[in-house]
Design an enzyme around this catalytic site. Structure first.
Site, PDB file in Angstrom:
ATOM      1  N   LYS A   1      41.982  47.835  19.869  1.00  0.00           N
ATOM      2  CA  LYS A   1      42.541  49.190  19.725  1.00  0.00           C
ATOM      3  C   LYS A   1      44.045  49.153  19.453  1.00  0.00           C
ATOM      4  O   LYS A   1      44.534  49.779  18.515  1.00  0.00           O
ATOM      5  CB  LYS A   1      42.243  50.009  20.995  1.00  0.00           C
ATOM      6  CG  LYS A   1      40.750  50.166  21.264  1.00  0.00           C
ATOM      7  CD  LYS A   1      40.462  50.855  22.571  1.00  0.00           C
ATOM      8  CE  LYS A   1      40.831  50.027  23.778  1.00  0.00           C
ATOM      9  NZ  LYS A   1      39.985  48.811  23.937  1.00  0.00           N
ATOM     10  N   THR A   2      44.750  48.420  20.295  1.00  0.00           N
ATOM     11  CA  THR A   2      46.198  48.363  20.116  1.00  0.00           C
ATOM     12  C   THR A   2      46.553  47.544  18.878  1.00  0.00           C
ATOM     13  O   THR A   2      47.450  47.920  18.108  1.00  0.00           O
ATOM     14  CB  THR A   2      46.865  47.754  21.369  1.00  0.00           C
ATOM     15  OG1 THR A   2      46.637  48.638  22.470  1.00  0.00           O
ATOM     16  CG2 THR A   2      48.361  47.574  21.169  1.00  0.00           C
TER      17      THR A   2
ATOM     18  N   PHE B   1      52.264  48.168  36.012  1.00  0.00           N
ATOM     19  CA  PHE B   1      51.393  47.831  37.138  1.00  0.00           C
ATOM     20  C   PHE B   1      50.464  48.989  37.468  1.00  0.00           C
ATOM     21  O   PHE B   1      49.951  49.088  38.571  1.00  0.00           O
ATOM     22  CB  PHE B   1      52.226  47.465  38.371  1.00  0.00           C
ATOM     23  CG  PHE B   1      53.054  46.241  38.150  1.00  0.00           C
ATOM     24  CD1 PHE B   1      52.493  44.977  38.294  1.00  0.00           C
ATOM     25  CD2 PHE B   1      54.378  46.344  37.744  1.00  0.00           C
ATOM     26  CE1 PHE B   1      53.249  43.835  38.062  1.00  0.00           C
ATOM     27  CE2 PHE B   1      55.138  45.211  37.507  1.00  0.00           C
ATOM     28  CZ  PHE B   1      54.576  43.956  37.669  1.00  0.00           C
TER      29      PHE B   1
ATOM     30  N   GLU C   1      47.817  53.475  24.527  1.00  0.00           N
ATOM     31  CA  GLU C   1      47.241  53.657  25.877  1.00  0.00           C
ATOM     32  C   GLU C   1      47.536  55.063  26.431  1.00  0.00           C
ATOM     33  O   GLU C   1      47.629  55.258  27.640  1.00  0.00           O
ATOM     34  CB  GLU C   1      47.757  52.592  26.879  1.00  0.00           C
ATOM     35  CG  GLU C   1      47.880  51.177  26.353  1.00  0.00           C
ATOM     36  CD  GLU C   1      46.571  50.521  25.919  1.00  0.00           C
ATOM     37  OE1 GLU C   1      45.504  51.113  26.169  1.00  0.00           O
ATOM     38  OE2 GLU C   1      46.613  49.450  25.304  1.00  0.00           O
TER      39      GLU C   1
HETATM   40  P1  ATP Z   1      44.228  44.483  21.901  1.00  0.00           P
HETATM   41  O1  ATP Z   1      45.604  44.722  22.474  1.00  0.00           O
HETATM   42  O2  ATP Z   1      43.880  43.011  21.931  1.00  0.00           O
HETATM   43  O3  ATP Z   1      43.998  45.159  20.597  1.00  0.00           O
HETATM   44  P2  ATP Z   1      42.851  46.653  23.194  1.00  0.00           P
HETATM   45  O4  ATP Z   1      44.052  47.484  22.972  1.00  0.00           O
HETATM   46  O5  ATP Z   1      41.617  47.005  22.461  1.00  0.00           O
HETATM   47  O6  ATP Z   1      43.194  45.126  22.945  1.00  0.00           O
HETATM   48  P3  ATP Z   1      43.045  47.228  26.056  1.00  0.00           P
HETATM   49  O7  ATP Z   1      42.018  48.060  26.713  1.00  0.00           O
HETATM   50  O8  ATP Z   1      44.389  47.822  25.795  1.00  0.00           O
HETATM   51  O9  ATP Z   1      42.427  46.616  24.718  1.00  0.00           O
HETATM   52  O10 ATP Z   1      43.146  45.895  26.903  1.00  0.00           O
HETATM   53  C1  ATP Z   1      44.311  45.206  27.201  1.00  0.00           C
HETATM   54  C2  ATP Z   1      44.078  43.713  27.286  1.00  0.00           C
HETATM   55  O11 ATP Z   1      42.723  43.338  27.538  1.00  0.00           O
HETATM   56  C3  ATP Z   1      44.416  42.999  25.988  1.00  0.00           C
HETATM   57  O12 ATP Z   1      44.988  41.756  26.313  1.00  0.00           O
HETATM   58  C4  ATP Z   1      43.089  42.825  25.322  1.00  0.00           C
HETATM   59  O13 ATP Z   1      43.096  41.743  24.411  1.00  0.00           O
HETATM   60  C5  ATP Z   1      42.169  42.598  26.463  1.00  0.00           C
HETATM   61  N1  ATP Z   1      40.815  43.099  26.200  1.00  0.00           N
HETATM   62  C6  ATP Z   1      40.470  44.125  25.429  1.00  0.00           C
HETATM   63  N2  ATP Z   1      39.130  44.352  25.435  1.00  0.00           N
HETATM   64  C7  ATP Z   1      38.620  43.427  26.257  1.00  0.00           C
HETATM   65  C8  ATP Z   1      37.269  43.113  26.683  1.00  0.00           C
HETATM   66  N3  ATP Z   1      36.220  43.816  26.250  1.00  0.00           N
HETATM   67  N4  ATP Z   1      37.115  42.079  27.559  1.00  0.00           N
HETATM   68  C9  ATP Z   1      38.182  41.367  27.990  1.00  0.00           C
HETATM   69  N5  ATP Z   1      39.466  41.609  27.616  1.00  0.00           N
HETATM   70  C10 ATP Z   1      39.695  42.616  26.772  1.00  0.00           C
HETATM   71 MG    MG Z   2      45.394  48.421  24.096  1.00  0.00          MG
END
Ligand code: ATP
Ligand code: MG
Length: 165
Positions: free
Chosen positions: A9-10, A60, A97
């Site tokens: 997503k990010t 946190f 987020e």
């Molecule tokens: P990214 O920053 O890698 O695009 P994201 O924004 O989709 O991830 P977040 O929900 O913001 O995901 O999660 C934050 C952290 O957890 C990031 O380090 C991401 O890589 C990791 N992460 C995301 N999805 C998963 C998952 N399904 N299982 C484990 N770790 C995850």
């Molecule tokens: Mg994210």
């Protein structure tokens, strides 16, 4: 809106910033869960490119359960993001987020809706995070839900430098 429980997503929002910047669009990112001093891989690259980002969370939020503090930080972050949306100085604004601020009611949805509806129609606003409000999904023009099929984490591979942060 980039939502869902899968990874990406990010990073998808950051990829969009890259593409937009390449076309001369004025981009900016507000991160609602990152500490001000966080210097993840994306921040290092954004610094090199001179692209503005602001960390607004205490970093946190998940662990501290310090909800009052989280609420105050989210509200402060929203006030900055709102000013940027209303400034007319950007073409793409990422609220990374931000879904959690809405979900937990730290920022009132009705106010966000008014600001988004009143924005310059040429301004793109990207919101990332899990559990996007149905109202946000309804208002958005483009919504992607990222579904986790599998993640290396489940096989015991921890967060990797340059891949997760
Ligand atoms: P990214 O920053 O890698 O695009 P994201 O924004 O989709 O991830 P977040 O929900 O913001 O995901 O999660 C934050 C952290 O957890 C990031 O380090 C991401 O890589 C990791 N992460 C995301 N999805 C998963 C998952 N399904 N299982 C484990 N770790 C995850
Ligand atoms: Mg994210």
């Amino acid at each position: 809106v980039n939502t869902g429980n899968g990874k990406g997503k990010t990073t998808a929002a950051l990829g969009l910033m890259l593409r937009a910047h390449g076309r001369g669009l004025r981009v900016r990112m507000f991160q609602f869960l990152k500490h001000e001093s966080a210097k993840f891989g994306e921040h290092r690259t954004l610094d090199v490119l001179g692209l503005p980002y602001e960390g607004l969370g205490d970093g946190f939020t998940w662990r501290s359960r310090d909800l009052e503090n989280s609420a105050a930080m989210a509200a402060h972050g929203w006030s900055l993001a709102r000013a940027a949306i209303e400034s007319g100085e950007h073409d793409l604004i990422v609220l990374d987020e931000f879904t959690y601020a809405l979900k937990y009611g730290w920022v009132p949805w009705p106010e966000v809706e008014v600001v988004l509806r009143a924005r310059d129609p040429l301004l793109h606003v990207v919101v990332t995070g899990r559990d996007a409000l149905p109202e946000l999904i309804a208002l958005a023009d483009t919504v992607s839900e990222i579904r986790p099929v599998k993640h290396a984490y489940e096989a015991g591979i921890g967060a990797q430098t340059g891949i997760e942060y």
